[in-house]
Design an enzyme around this catalytic site. Sequence first.
Site, PDB file in Angstrom:
ATOM      1  N   ASP A  12       0.791  -1.248   0.000  1.00 51.35           N
ATOM      2  CA  ASP A  12       0.000   0.000   0.000  1.00 51.35           C
ATOM      3  C   ASP A  12       0.825   1.301   0.000  1.00 51.35           C
ATOM      4  O   ASP A  12       0.537   2.229   0.781  1.00 51.35           O
ATOM      5  CB  ASP A  12      -0.962   0.012   1.206  1.00 51.35           C
ATOM      6  N   ASP A  50      -4.561  -0.757  -1.793  1.00 48.57           N
ATOM      7  CA  ASP A  50      -5.837  -0.606  -1.097  1.00 48.57           C
ATOM      8  C   ASP A  50      -6.788   0.037  -2.113  1.00 48.57           C
ATOM      9  O   ASP A  50      -6.432   1.047  -2.743  1.00 48.57           O
ATOM     10  CB  ASP A  50      -5.589   0.314   0.107  1.00 48.57           C
ATOM     11  N   HIS A  52     -10.786   0.837  -2.491  1.00 49.33           N
ATOM     12  CA  HIS A  52     -12.151   0.818  -1.952  1.00 49.33           C
ATOM     13  C   HIS A  52     -13.162   1.533  -2.851  1.00 49.33           C
ATOM     14  O   HIS A  52     -12.856   2.607  -3.388  1.00 49.33           O
ATOM     15  CB  HIS A  52     -12.196   1.553  -0.606  1.00 49.33           C
ATOM     16  N   HIS A  56     -17.691   2.509   0.680  1.00 48.60           N
ATOM     17  CA  HIS A  56     -17.174   1.431   1.544  1.00 48.60           C
ATOM     18  C   HIS A  56     -17.601   1.640   2.998  1.00 48.60           C
ATOM     19  O   HIS A  56     -17.551   2.763   3.513  1.00 48.60           O
ATOM     20  CB  HIS A  56     -15.647   1.365   1.454  1.00 48.60           C
ATOM     21  N   LYS A 110      -7.060  -4.887  -2.940  1.00 48.23           N
ATOM     22  CA  LYS A 110      -7.807  -5.441  -1.798  1.00 48.23           C
ATOM     23  C   LYS A 110      -8.691  -4.367  -1.185  1.00 48.23           C
ATOM     24  O   LYS A 110      -8.454  -3.181  -1.375  1.00 48.23           O
ATOM     25  CB  LYS A 110      -6.830  -5.992  -0.756  1.00 48.23           C
ATOM     26  N   CYS A 155      -1.945  -2.818   7.656  1.00 46.75           N
ATOM     27  CA  CYS A 155      -1.863  -3.757   6.529  1.00 46.75           C
ATOM     28  C   CYS A 155      -0.582  -4.580   6.526  1.00 46.75           C
ATOM     29  O   CYS A 155      -0.604  -5.749   6.158  1.00 46.75           O
ATOM     30  CB  CYS A 155      -2.093  -3.016   5.221  1.00 46.75           C
TER      31      CYS A 155
END
Length: 202
Positions: A12, A50, A52, A56, A110, A155
């Site tokens: 990330d 990351d 989203h 989210h 993810k 993370c």
Amino acid sequence: MPRSDKALLMIDIQNDFCPGGNLAVAGGDEIIPRVNTLQKDFAVRVLTQDWHPADHTSFADNQDGADPFTVVDMPYGPQVLWPSHCVQGSNGAAFHSDLQTDTADLILRKGNRRTIDSYSAFFENDHKTATGLEGYLRERGVHDLVLVGLAADFCVRFSAVDAAKLGFGVTVLEGACRAIDLDGSLAAARRDMLDHGVKLAD
Ligand code: VGL
Ligand code: ZN
């Protein structure tokens, strides 16, 4: 030649986790020169991102009146509510422009499902739903992993612990990570990683 059974997992390293970003980690961008140099020592290089949707459920903005950095109960367990960050396709979700990305074998996204967060690169926050990274690494013949990136206490931590539980040899290079450090989360993360057999190195 780098050993073919070792992979570098770069977690990330995105604009929103760097200074000026929506969930900025202090000094997040400082790790980038070292991460770029490290890539030469690894046959397998994986970037995580990351990623989203704007709606989210981990975003405080999507939970009526809730303040960022508070904790709520989700069906899969406690969840920190975050400022909106790493929205799919936004500049904040892009990798930092100094990060060398052309050299990566795989970019794993993810956190892309609306109702569940995913700190770990291996499993979503229900600790059950696999991302597919384990299978990828095994098929590539990888046994050992070195982790770097952001954030050390979220993370990186959950990715390292899951990798160790899956039986990979895991080292976190702390000097190439930076932490959010929310209510002692960095100390808890270091303890948790050590308890699971993760090696912490500088
Ligand atoms: C992260 C909080 C929310 C991380 C991602 O990359 O550590 N932390 N989403
Ligand atoms: Zn996130």
